[in-house]
Design an enzyme around this catalytic site. Structure first.
Site, PDB file in Angstrom:
ATOM      1  N   LYS A  79       0.876  -1.356  -0.126  1.00 30.89           N
ATOM      2  CA  LYS A  79      -0.049   0.284  -0.088  1.00 30.89           C
ATOM      3  C   LYS A  79       0.834   1.255   0.040  1.00 30.89           C
ATOM      4  O   LYS A  79       1.944   1.144   0.738  1.00 30.89           O
ATOM      5  CB  LYS A  79      -0.936  -0.094   1.164  1.00 30.89           C
ATOM      6  CG  LYS A  79      -1.881   1.357   1.287  1.00 30.89           C
ATOM      7  CD  LYS A  79      -2.971   0.864   2.371  1.00 30.89           C
ATOM      8  CE  LYS A  79      -3.914   2.045   2.437  1.00 30.89           C
ATOM      9  NZ  LYS A  79      -4.903   2.160   3.712  1.00 30.89           N
ATOM     10  N   SER A 160      -9.795   2.521   2.764  1.00 34.30           N
ATOM     11  CA  SER A 160      -8.804   3.285   1.852  1.00 34.30           C
ATOM     12  C   SER A 160      -7.942   2.246   1.138  1.00 34.30           C
ATOM     13  O   SER A 160      -7.362   2.491   0.084  1.00 34.30           O
ATOM     14  CB  SER A 160      -8.006   4.164   2.633  1.00 34.30           C
ATOM     15  OG  SER A 160      -7.198   3.473   3.633  1.00 34.30           O
ATOM     16  N   SER A 184     -10.256   0.092   7.324  1.00 32.36           N
ATOM     17  CA  SER A 184      -9.982   0.330   5.750  1.00 32.36           C
ATOM     18  C   SER A 184      -8.970  -0.909   5.116  1.00 32.36           C
ATOM     19  O   SER A 184      -8.805  -1.129   4.328  1.00 32.36           O
ATOM     20  CB  SER A 184      -8.823   1.418   5.623  1.00 32.36           C
ATOM     21  OG  SER A 184      -9.577   2.734   5.619  1.00 32.36           O
TER      22      SER A 184
END
Length: 494
Positions: A79, A160, A184
């Site tokens: 990420k 997210s 998330s």
């Protein structure tokens, strides 16, 4: 031979050790999938050379007879919130565009030390603020799933960590890192039919991870199944002197401790999670999950978490307040974007840089956070929210007197279409209604896929555990996974 990209982390690790294939074969296969999947916009930066270099090192070590590292031969996605030495890290924001860290986050370094290779940096909601991956400055991530109604509307992969969930579901990587502030990891995992666990706050170091809300942010793995998450979390976690919130504890052998036998365990069903307007399919899946856990030997008990209804408003005071403080460092002076209008002074540069660099959702949360921290409103909002957070944590403590784990839905719906909720921030925030309470309490929680809705889209179930009981969470999740038999995957259209 099975397509190597159909293999998960455990299968790749074990196949590599058995000599069924080389690590370079695996890395090359995933690199090829990524190169052909630009339509998903899951990767912001592709690093095929990094993956191949780690693979070559693993192959060389095996040829030399060296003991294999835990993740030798396994390439993963990272990420874009984790700083990576020499590789752009932007938190999907223009204000950090072009920033190349000279240091490595602890979580990513732990993974490289375990033998993993990096396939690339994954797209996300800007500064991890979002539930649909529509706030990225570099375009929306698109879910690989489609509704079965014959339409081809682009669906949200959740947020997210939407780049991570989309990439794992689309077989672009066998596992990926995520971060979870209010859901998330878990919500995008539920939207895309994969598994993801948020460990106890402090299990994984936050050092080198771009901050959103420091008292809530926690890294965790996202992968095809429970075992893969246990393997990856074991490599990510550990004490770090550079992080004052890091737990000084040994990392348990979570994979070795996996067991779907829940005999003697009590599973709590919180009555407050039966919210108004919950879709019948979510309710039915929840009941199915109860039956699965009972079949695994668990006793089912009803519990009460009376302050649950206050969790979401408390979270959307505390998280923006911390964000407004953390994001004050982005001012155009030291790194990242600098917007300096002709003749402008220092304050003008700050204002112009932040206006151009931050997206609308980030600005909204900074403004909310600044407001609730301002003189005259601090006690009315921030102090009250922190008191509510204490009450929510106390609710969980009392629940543990009656049960060992909790079962809830992960999200109040299946994946929605991109653009369907972007004009209504409150509707978007409600996606976190089931995940936020455990985040406020710092508890481990995991989402596992339980089935499909009438449109053929994945639905997830959430297991919440006591502090530090990742093993219990993983085991109950494994019990669900074995009984759900979820093998659905998106049809390739990208």
């Amino acid at each position: 031979m099975t397509d190597l990209t159909d293999l998960g982390i455990a299968a790749i690790r074990d196949g590599f050790r058995a000599g069924d294939f080389t690590a370079r074969d695996v890395a090359a296969a995933f690199n090829a999938n990524i190169a052909a999947a630009d339509a998903l916009n899951a990767f912001l930066v592709k690093t095929p050379d990094h993956a191949l270099a780690a693979a070559d090192a693993a192959d060389a070590a095996r040829a030399a007879g060296d003991a294999p590292k835990p993740l030798a031969g396994v390439p993963i996605g990272m990420k874009d919130l984790f700083c990576t030495t020499g590789v752009a890290t932007t938190a999907a924001s223009h204000i950090l565009e072009g920033f190349v860290p000279p240091y490595e986050s602890t979580v990513s370094q732990n993974l490289w030390d375990a033998g993993a290779g990096m396939l690339g940096k994954l797209n996300m909601d800007q500064f991890a603020m979002g539930s649909s991956n529509e706030t990225s400055a570099f375009g929306n991530v698109i879910s690989p799933w489609r509704r079965n109604d014959g339409g081809n509307a682009a669906l949200a992969p959740g947020g997210s960590s939407g780049g991570s969930s989309s990439a794992v579901a689309a077989r672009l990587c066998p596992g990926a890192t995520g971060t979870d502030t209010g859901g998330s990891i878990r919500q995008p995992a539920a939207f895309t039919g994969i598994s993801g666990i948020k460990p106890t706050y402090g299990r994984c170091s936050r050092w080198g991870t771009i901050a959103f809300a420091s008292s809530l942010d926690q890294a965790g793995p996202m992968a095809r199944d429970v075992r893969d998450c246990a393997i990856m979390l074991g490599a990510m976690a550990g004490f770090d002197r550079k992080d004052a919130t890091s737990l000084h504890l040994d990392v348990p052998a979570w994979e070795a401790g996996l067991s779907a036998n829940l005999t003697g365990k009590r599973i709590g069903i919180p009555r407050e999670y039966r919210v108004d307007g919950m879709p019948a399919e979510i309710e039915a899946l929840w009941q199915q999950g109860i039956d699965w856990l009972r079949d695994a030997g668990a006793e089912i008990v009803e519990v009460s978490l009376p302050h649950t209804k206050y969790a979401l408003p408390a979270y959307y005071i505390i998280a923006p307040a911390e964000a407004s403080s953390n994001l004050a460092r982005y001012d155009g002076v030291r790194y990242g974007l600098r917007d300096l209008p002709e003749g402008a002074g220092l304050q003008d540069m700050y204002a112009a840089t932040r206006a151009d660099g931050f997206g609308d959702e980030v600005k909204r949360r900074i403004m909310i956070g600044t407001y609730v921290l301002s003189a005259g409103f601090y006690d009315a909002y921030y102090t009250q929210a922190q008191k509510v957070r204490t009450l929510i944590a106390r609710d969980f403590e009392r629940a543990w007197e009656q049960c060992d784990l909790l079962l809830t839905p992960t999200a109040p719906s299946a994946a929605f279409g991109l653009g369907e909720k972007s004009d209504d921030p409150i509707a978007m925030y409600l996606n976190d209604v089931f995940t936020v309470p455990s985040s406020l309490a710092g508890l481990p929680a995991m989402s596992v896929p339980g089935g499909l809705d009438h449109q053929g889209l994945p639905l997830g179930l959430q297991i919440i555990g006591r502090p530090l009981d990742e093993q219990g969470v993983l085991n109950a999740s494994l019990a669900i996974e074995e009984r759900a038999g979820f093998v659905a995957r998106p049809d390739r259209w990208w």
